[in-house]
Write a protein that holds these residues in place. Structure first.
Motif, PDB file in Angstrom:
ATOM      1  N   GLU A 176      38.328  27.694  50.310  1.00  0.00           N
ATOM      2  CA  GLU A 176      39.224  28.696  49.708  1.00  0.00           C
ATOM      3  C   GLU A 176      39.110  28.690  48.183  1.00  0.00           C
ATOM      4  O   GLU A 176      39.176  29.747  47.551  1.00  0.00           O
ATOM      5  N   HIS A 193      37.904  32.129  47.215  1.00  0.00           N
ATOM      6  CA  HIS A 193      39.018  32.786  46.531  1.00  0.00           C
ATOM      7  C   HIS A 193      39.575  33.977  47.314  1.00  0.00           C
ATOM      8  O   HIS A 193      39.649  35.108  46.795  1.00  0.00           O
ATOM      9  N   SER A 214      43.124  29.302  46.551  1.00  0.00           N
ATOM     10  CA  SER A 214      43.111  30.289  45.465  1.00  0.00           C
ATOM     11  C   SER A 214      44.103  29.901  44.367  1.00  0.00           C
ATOM     12  O   SER A 214      43.826  30.043  43.171  1.00  0.00           O
ATOM     13  N   TYR A 259      42.716  27.041  42.378  1.00  0.00           N
ATOM     14  CA  TYR A 259      41.726  27.515  41.401  1.00  0.00           C
ATOM     15  C   TYR A 259      42.410  28.150  40.190  1.00  0.00           C
ATOM     16  O   TYR A 259      42.014  27.913  39.047  1.00  0.00           O
ATOM     17  N   SER A 260      43.441  28.958  40.441  1.00  0.00           N
ATOM     18  CA  SER A 260      44.173  29.605  39.346  1.00  0.00           C
ATOM     19  C   SER A 260      44.847  28.570  38.442  1.00  0.00           C
ATOM     20  O   SER A 260      44.842  28.702  37.215  1.00  0.00           O
TER      21      SER A 260
END
Length: 259
Positions: free
Chosen positions: A199, A203, A210, A213-214
Motif C-alpha cells: 500500500e 498508494h 497511503s 507514506y503521507s
C-alpha cells in the motif's frame, strides 16, 4: 477453578507489565535522542492516535486494508491447501511446484510489488502481494502435514478396509490441523506486513499504507508512529482471534470425543 482464575490474573498482570516496560523503553529512547523527527514521545503518538480514531477517513482506510489482507489470505489458503494436497500425493506435481515456492521465498518483496504495479491497479496490488507471500507458507505446511501422517495408521486402515472419508477425517485431518494452524497464524502477521508495504508503494485511495507514506512525506513522525501502532494492534488482534477459534474448535472436538 481458583487456580485458573489466579493464572488468568497473573497472565493479565504480566501483559500489563510487558506493555509498561516497552513504553518505558520507548520513552527512554525519546529522552536520549531528543528529536521528535526520529523518535516521537509515546504521549504525542497516543494523542495523535486519539485524534485519528474520530475521523471517518481513519475507519474507512482501516476497513479497506482489512479487506485487502483478508482477500489475500483467503486466496492463499484456498490455493495453498488445494495445491498442497495435490503436491503431497503426487511427486511429479511436487517437483514441478517446489522450485516456484523456492523462487517466491528468495525473491525480495519489493521486486514483486514493482512487478505488481505494472500488472494490477493500485487497489489490487496489496491483495496480490499478500497472496503471493502467504501462499508458499500454507503450501509448505500442508505438504509437511500430509507427508508426516503415520504410515502404520494408513496401512492399518487399508487392511481393515476403512472408508476413504473416514481415513481423511480421522487420520489426515488431525495430522494437517497443527501445521495448517501454525501456517495461518504466521500468515496473519506476514500478510499485514507485506500488504501495508504494498500500500505504501501502490498508494491506493483508502489504505493505511497511503497514510504512512503521507506522514513520511510531511515528516510527521507522530502520525507515522500512530499508523504503525494501528498495524501492530490489528495484526495482534487477528492472530488472537484465530488462535481463540482454533482453541475453541479443539476443545469442542475433545468434548465430543469424551461423550
Amino acid at each position: 477453578m481458583t487456580d485458573s482464575i489466579t493464572k488468568n490474573k497473573r497472565k493479565s498482570l504480566n501483559k500489563i507489565f510487558i506493555f509498561i516496560f516497552w513504553i518505558a523503553v520507548w520513552q527512554g529512547a525519546y529522552l536520549v535522542i531528543q528529536r521528535d523527527l526520529y523518535v516521537p514521545a509515546p504521549l504525542d503518538v497516543f494523542l495523535r492516535l486519539k485524534e485519528l480514531v474520530v475521523l471517518e477517513v481513519f475507519w474507512r482506510s482501516v476497513a479497506y486494508s482489512i479487506y485487502r489482507v483478508i482477500a489475500g489470505l483467503i486466496l492463499s489458503i484456498v490455493l495453498g491447501v488445494v495445491i498442497g494436497i495435490i503436491s503431497s500425493l503426487n511427486d511429479y506435481v511436487y517437483d514441478l511446484i517446489n522450485p516456484l515456492m523456492a523462487a517466491i521465498k528468495s525473491t525480495p518483496v519489493l521486486s514483486f510489488i514493482i512487478i505488481a504495479l505494472i500488472w494490477f491497479s493500485s487497489s489490487n496490488v496489496p491483495i496480490f502481494i499478500c497472496f503471493l507471500m502467504c501462499f508458499p507458507v500454507i503450501w509448505t505446511n500442508v505438504v509437511a502435514g500430509i507427508r508426516n501422517v503415520d504410515i502404520k495408521l494408513l496401512e492399518m486402515a487399508k487392511v481393515y478396509h476403512v472408508k476413504k472419508w473416514l481415513v481423511l477425517k480421522k487420520i489426515y485431518l488431525p495430522s494437517i490441523v497443527p501445521y495448517f494452524s501454525a501456517a495461518c497464524i504466521t500468515c496473519l502477521g506476514l500478510g499485514w506486513k507485506v500488504s501495508v508495504a504494498a500500500e505504501v508503494l501502490s498508494h491506493p485511495r483508502n489504505a493505511i499504507g497511503s497514510h504512512l507514506y503521507s506522514a513520511k512525506v510531511y515528516l510527521d513522525s507522530s502520525e507515522l508512529f500512530a499508523w504503525t501502532l494501528v498495524v501492530i494492534l490489528l495484526s495482534i488482534l487477528f492472530e488472537n482471534i484465530f488462535a481463540r477459534l482454533i482453541e475453541k474448535s479443539t476443545m469442542n472436538k475433545s468434548a465430543k470425543a469424551k461423550i
